[in-house]
Motif scaffolding. Structure first.
Motif, mmCIF file in Angstrom:
data_model
loop_
_atom_site.group_PDB
_atom_site.id
_atom_site.type_symbol
_atom_site.label_atom_id
_atom_site.label_comp_id
_atom_site.label_asym_id
_atom_site.label_seq_id
_atom_site.Cartn_x
_atom_site.Cartn_y
_atom_site.Cartn_z
ATOM 1 N N LYS A 59 0.839 -1.205 0.000
ATOM 2 C CA LYS A 59 0.000 0.000 0.000
ATOM 3 C C LYS A 59 0.872 1.252 0.000
ATOM 4 O O LYS A 59 0.552 2.253 -0.667
ATOM 5 N N ALA A 62 2.211 1.746 -3.418
ATOM 6 C CA ALA A 62 1.149 2.273 -4.291
ATOM 7 C C ALA A 62 0.998 3.778 -4.106
ATOM 8 O O ALA A 62 0.829 4.524 -5.081
ATOM 9 N N ASP A 65 3.976 5.595 -5.816
ATOM 10 C CA ASP A 65 3.834 5.620 -7.276
ATOM 11 C C ASP A 65 2.692 6.538 -7.701
ATOM 12 O O ASP A 65 2.766 7.191 -8.750
ATOM 13 N N LYS A 66 1.635 6.595 -6.887
ATOM 14 C CA LYS A 66 0.515 7.482 -7.200
ATOM 15 C C LYS A 66 0.962 8.941 -7.126
ATOM 16 O O LYS A 66 0.579 9.768 -7.971
ATOM 17 N N SER A 124 1.509 1.156 -12.253
ATOM 18 C CA SER A 124 2.288 0.558 -11.175
ATOM 19 C C SER A 124 1.576 0.712 -9.838
ATOM 20 O O SER A 124 1.537 -0.218 -9.024
ATOM 21 N N SER A 125 0.981 1.886 -9.607
ATOM 22 C CA SER A 125 0.247 2.125 -8.369
ATOM 23 C C SER A 125 -0.947 1.181 -8.250
ATOM 24 O O SER A 125 -1.212 0.619 -7.178
ATOM 25 N N GLU A 126 -1.664 0.993 -9.346
ATOM 26 C CA GLU A 126 -2.812 0.085 -9.334
ATOM 27 C C GLU A 126 -2.369 -1.353 -9.061
ATOM 28 O O GLU A 126 -3.056 -2.098 -8.346
ATOM 29 N N GLU A 127 -1.231 -1.732 -9.609
ATOM 30 C CA GLU A 127 -0.719 -3.083 -9.391
ATOM 31 C C GLU A 127 -0.329 -3.291 -7.925
ATOM 32 O O GLU A 127 -0.626 -4.343 -7.344
ATOM 33 N N TRP A 128 0.304 -2.277 -7.329
ATOM 34 C CA TRP A 128 0.658 -2.388 -5.912
ATOM 35 C C TRP A 128 -0.591 -2.456 -5.045
ATOM 36 O O TRP A 128 -0.636 -3.188 -4.046
ATOM 37 N N ASN A 129 -1.625 -1.673 -5.406
ATOM 38 C CA ASN A 129 -2.883 -1.720 -4.659
ATOM 39 C C ASN A 129 -3.522 -3.104 -4.739
ATOM 40 O O ASN A 129 -4.057 -3.616 -3.748
ATOM 41 N N SER A 132 -1.650 -5.384 -2.517
ATOM 42 C CA SER A 132 -1.970 -5.086 -1.124
ATOM 43 C C SER A 132 -3.297 -5.714 -0.716
ATOM 44 O O SER A 132 -3.424 -6.295 0.364
#
Length: 204
Positions: A59, A62, A65-66, A124-129, A132
């Motif tokens: 998280k 994410a 990256d966001k 990348s942020s969506e992938e980390w979310n 998580s």
């Protein structure tokens, strides 16, 4: 009252003494099972904590990256503003129109690169979310498995005190449920999610 004091033995103390002397097979069985359940429960608890830490780390990645994506989009907007000004200037009389048109082309090209960069960070942020959420879901599964083993241990203790066979069977059932939940978490399987998904598909 003697000089050595006194000690009141409860039912559990007597059961433990029987286990220690190896004269009670029923108590021996409960003691061994309790030790196994405690070990498995501790393992499930450790894995649950590890997945919770992973979820928090993912998280955080994410969010980083966001923020990077937002900065890139702000940079993109700044280039767009400069491009608009250059386009306006290129239409003014008495100015070096070729220069401003070149600036417009340059800003347009730079915006393309910035846009790709921003979209990359957003993806990348969506992938980390997503990672998580998956880790937190596994944490909940480990937590349920740990809780089931704790309940089984409590039932085993009650069984040891009451010596009720049906309670022993209930202990086995709850322990098996805990093992199953732990297996689902380890294999990344969501039986309830699959069941609901299958039911929704059948409904459609």
């Amino acid at each position: 009252m003697s000089g050595h004091g006194f000690h009141v033995h409860g039912p559990h103390d007597h059961a433990v003494e029987h286990v220690a002397h190896g004269s009670d097979n029923f108590s021996n069985k409960i003691a061994v099972m309790t030790a196994v359940l405690a070990t498995v429960g501790a393992l499930f608890g450790y894995l649950g904590g590890a997945t919770q830490n992973d979820a928090a780390l993912f998280k955080n990645n994410a969010a980083i990256d966001k923020t990077t994506a937002a900065n890139a989009w702000n940079y993109y907007q700044a280039k767009s503003n400069k491009q608009n000004l250059a386009e306006l200037a290129s239409n003014l009389p008495g100015v070096d129109q070729a220069k401003y048109k070149a600036d417009v082309a340059r800003y347009q090209s730079e915006k393309g690169d910035i846009k790709k960069d921003a979209e990359k960070w957003e993806a990348s942020s969506e992938e980390w979310n997503k990672k998580s959420e998956e880790a937190m879901h596994r944490h909940h599964q480990w937590a349920l498995a740990t809780t089931a083993e704790q309940i089984a241990i409590s039932l085993a203790a009650i069984t040891l005190l009451t010596r009720r066979r049906w309670l022993l069977n209930a202990t086995y059932v709850v322990a098996i449920i805990g093992f199953a939940l732990g297996a689902f978490a380890a294999l990344h399987v969501d039986p309830l999610g699959a069941l609901f998904a299958g039911g929704a598909a059948a409904h459609h």
